[in-house]
Structures are given as structure tokens and as C-alpha cells.
Motif scaffolding. Structure first.
Motif, short mmCIF file in Angstrom:
data_model
loop_
_atom_site.label_atom_id
_atom_site.label_comp_id
_atom_site.label_asym_id
_atom_site.label_seq_id
_atom_site.Cartn_x
_atom_site.Cartn_y
_atom_site.Cartn_z
N ALA A 1 87.02 -105.56 -66.95
CA ALA A 1 87.18 -104.71 -68.14
C ALA A 1 87.96 -103.44 -67.82
CB ALA A 1 85.81 -104.36 -68.71
N ALA A 2 88.79 -103.02 -68.76
CA ALA A 2 89.53 -101.76 -68.62
C ALA A 2 88.63 -100.56 -68.87
CB ALA A 2 90.71 -101.74 -69.59
N ILE A 3 87.56 -100.77 -69.63
CA ILE A 3 86.60 -99.71 -69.92
C ILE A 3 85.19 -100.26 -69.69
CG2 ILE A 3 85.73 -98.06 -71.63
CD1 ILE A 3 88.37 -98.35 -73.13
N VAL A 4 84.35 -99.48 -69.02
CA VAL A 4 82.96 -99.87 -68.78
C VAL A 4 82.07 -98.71 -69.21
CG1 VAL A 4 81.22 -100.47 -67.06
CG2 VAL A 4 83.52 -101.43 -66.88
N VAL A 5 81.05 -99.03 -69.97
CA VAL A 5 80.03 -98.04 -70.36
C VAL A 5 78.72 -98.49 -69.74
CG1 VAL A 5 78.81 -96.91 -72.25
CG2 VAL A 5 81.22 -97.56 -72.53
N SER A 6 78.11 -97.64 -68.90
CA SER A 6 76.89 -98.01 -68.19
C SER A 6 75.74 -97.08 -68.56
CB SER A 6 77.10 -97.96 -66.69
OG SER A 6 77.91 -99.02 -66.23
N GLY A 7 74.53 -97.66 -68.54
CA GLY A 7 73.32 -96.89 -68.79
C GLY A 7 72.41 -96.93 -67.58
N GLY A 8 71.64 -95.86 -67.39
CA GLY A 8 70.74 -95.79 -66.25
C GLY A 8 69.32 -95.44 -66.62
N ARG A 9 68.62 -94.84 -65.68
CA ARG A 9 67.22 -94.51 -65.88
C ARG A 9 67.00 -93.63 -67.11
NH1 ARG A 9 63.49 -94.71 -61.86
NH2 ARG A 9 65.11 -94.51 -60.26
N GLY A 10 67.98 -92.78 -67.40
CA GLY A 10 67.87 -91.89 -68.54
C GLY A 10 67.85 -92.57 -69.89
#
Length: 320
Positions: free
Chosen positions: A200-209
Motif C-alpha cells: 500500500a502507498a498509504i498505511v494507517v495503523s492503530g495501537g494500544r491507544g
């Protein structure tokens, strides 16, 4: 110019983007000769020719479908023997790196994995790599034999460059080990409609928050507004909030997109190792002292539950 072998990553003739990136890099050091294997191999020729392949070597046999890895190594070695290339380029996937390693061992050559750039050098191709959890950038070249190099997706632009794309049949003799590991069943991966994470050219990631699986739709909505893939930190995956297949990090997948947005991710070294080579990094975190802010190009100190929905709304408004 010397010829450069490029192993084609395709699905029933549909060439995947990382292969077109390899052709861009191959043209920097020679004339690309593509090697397309399996069902639909000949159908790849027009696209490959449009992106610089002077020749397309094709082979199809049941072994490519029914058995793991080794038949492709046999075919790539046959192409190697036929062409006597200046270098061999392979997409840096799990399968690609195994194919490259086996080929390098067979032909007595050095190997470079996970390259992020490639340039011509006086003594052979010079590859750029990220080392020590992406804390350092190195330039390396192979000192023995023909360089076998695997390249991470998104390391080069896709640049059309019309070439002959002449199709030639590749004669392959399979060795005794080609049928050693048989594929007994396949289960289609459930499609999310989003790009493949590593490509992917763009990645949106989520974490513990993100604070729970029920809140990951916020991350997904932002990703969908950008046409992006969704990633997750190890903490989020270990908590069962998102599938392991979406984990970004040292024990997950390594990504190198044009834009990486980290939401609620502190920036532990394990996570940084998997995304630090991203071209532009944006972090959203309410802790102004979070380590992730030492790495980013742009940082937003704020509550992701406020920032992410506003960002998503603004993007959708501008698109509309």
C-alpha cells in the motif's frame, strides 16, 4: 547493456505493482529481462513490455501451482543459465526471499535482502538497506558472483518505458526436490477491499491507544477515506483487537509506504523496525513524550478519539 533478470509476481497474468517497481530499478543497471511463471505467464508480456522489459521468458507447468518454492527456483536458475545476467531482482516477500536465497546458494553468489533503493556502481549494483531496526541506512554490494537482490515494495516509482517485451519460452527441468513439498489445500483470503498491507502507498495503523477492538472502526474509516491499508501494533494484536496478519513491526510485517499514519502508537523499537523506512510519517498521540515523536515528519499531540474522526471528516469533505 547487460541484462538483469526480474522475477515476475503475478496472479493469473495480472502483474502486481512491486514487479513494475523492480523494472524501474532494473533499468538503472541494465536491460530488464522478466521471468514469468505459472498460469497466465504469457498474458503478462504486454504490461511488462510497457514498463521496460526487453524480453519476457515464460514457463507454465503444474509444478508451479502444486508445489512450494523449489519449482520456481529451478525455473529462475534455468533463466539465469540462459541469460548470464548482471543481477537478479526479486520482490522482497516471504516467498521471494526464499527463492532468492536458494538461487544465490545454487549459483554461488552473494545476496542482499530488503533493499530500499538500487543504483549502478563501478563494481556492480549498490543497494540501500535499513539496518538495526531501521536506525541506520547502509549501502552494500555483493562481492562474489552475480548479485541476487530482493527489494521491498514501494521502494521505487512505477515508470512506464516502452520496450520490445519479446516473449520467449523458457525450458525448465525440475530437480528431484521440486516435488518435495506439495500444496494440499488452499483457502481464499477474505477480501477487505483495501490494498495489500506491504504494497500500500498509504498505511494507517492503530495501537494500544485505540483501547479496544470496538474502536478500530475509527482507524478503518480514516484508512478508507485515504484508500489506505490498515495496520496494527503488536500491543493491539496481542490484545486481540486486530488480526495478526495486519501487524506492523519486527515480528509482523515490514512496510515502506509513501505515507504512514500511526494512531495511539507509542513507538517502541519493535514497531519502528517495521515502518521506519516510510517516506512520510505522521503520529497522533496524546502523550507528548511518546518515542514515536522522535521519528515522525509531522506529529499531532491530541486524543485520537477527537483527532482521527475530525481528520477523516475533513478528508471526505475535500474529496466530496
Amino acid at each position: 547493456m547487460a541484462e538483469v533478470l526480474v522475477l515476475v509476481d503475478h496472479v493469473d497474468g495480472a502483474v502486481r505493482k512491486p514487479t513494475l517497481e523492480l523494472l524501474t530499478l532494473a533499468r538503472r543497471i541494465g536491460d530488464p529481462v522478466a521471468v514469468a511463471l505459472g498460469a497466465g505467464a504469457e498474458a503478462t508480456a504486454s504490461v511488462l513490455g510497457e514498463h521496460g522489459a526487453v524480453k519476457v521468458l515464460t514457463a507454465d507447468a503444474p509444478e508451479f501451482t502444486d508445489y512450494l518454492v523449489v519449482p520456481k527456483v529451478d525455473a529462475l536458475q534455468a533463466a539465469f543459465d540462459a541469460v548470464s545476467p548482471a543481477a537478479v531482482l526479486v520482490v522482497s516477500s516471504a516467498e521471494g526471499k526464499e527463492i532468492a536465497a536458494r538461487l544465490a546458494l545454487r549459483v554461488g553468489s552473494g545476496i542482499i535482502t530488503d533493499a530500499t533503493d538500487l543504483e549502478a556502481g563501478e563494481q556492480g549494483p549498490v543497494a540501500t538497506q535499513a539496518a538495526f531496526a531501521a536506525s541506520y541506512t547502509t549501502k552494500s554490494r555483493v562481492s562474489k558472483g552475480v548479485p541476487v537482490i530482493t527489494v521491498k515494495p514501494n521502494s521505487a516509482p512505477v515508470e512506464p518505458a516502452t520496450a520490445a517485451g519479446t516473449v520467449e519460452a523458457l525450458s525448465v527441468s525440475f530437480g528431484a526436490t521440486a516435488t518435495g513439498t506439495k500444496i494440499t489445500a488452499r483457502t481464499p483470503r477474505e477480501s477487505t477491499g483495501r490494498p495489500e498491507l506491504t504494497e500500500a502507498a498509504i498505511v494507517v495503523s492503530g495501537g494500544r491507544g485505540v483501547n479496544g477492538a470496538e474502536n478500530f472502526p475509527l482507524i478503518e474509516a480514516l484508512a478508507d477515506s485515504l484508500g489506505a491499508a490498515v495496520g496494527a501494533s503488536r500491543a493491539a494484536v496481542d490484545a486481540g483487537w486486530y488480526p495478526h496478519t495486519s501487524q506492523v513491526g519486527q515480528t509482523g510485517k515490514s512496510v515502506s509506504p509513501q505515507l504512514y499514519i500511526a494512531s495511539g502508537i507509542s513507538g517502541a523499537i519493535q514497531h519502528r523496525a517495521g515502518m521506519q523506512t516510510s517516506k512520510t510519517i505522521v503520529a497522533i498521540n496524546k502523550d507528548a513524550e511518546a518515542p514515536i515523536f522522535d521519528l515522525v515528519d509531522y506529529g499531532v499531540v491530541g486524543d485520537l478519539f477527537t483527532v482521527v474522526p475530525q481528520l477523516t471528516e475533513e478528508i471526505n469533505t475535500r474529496k466530496g
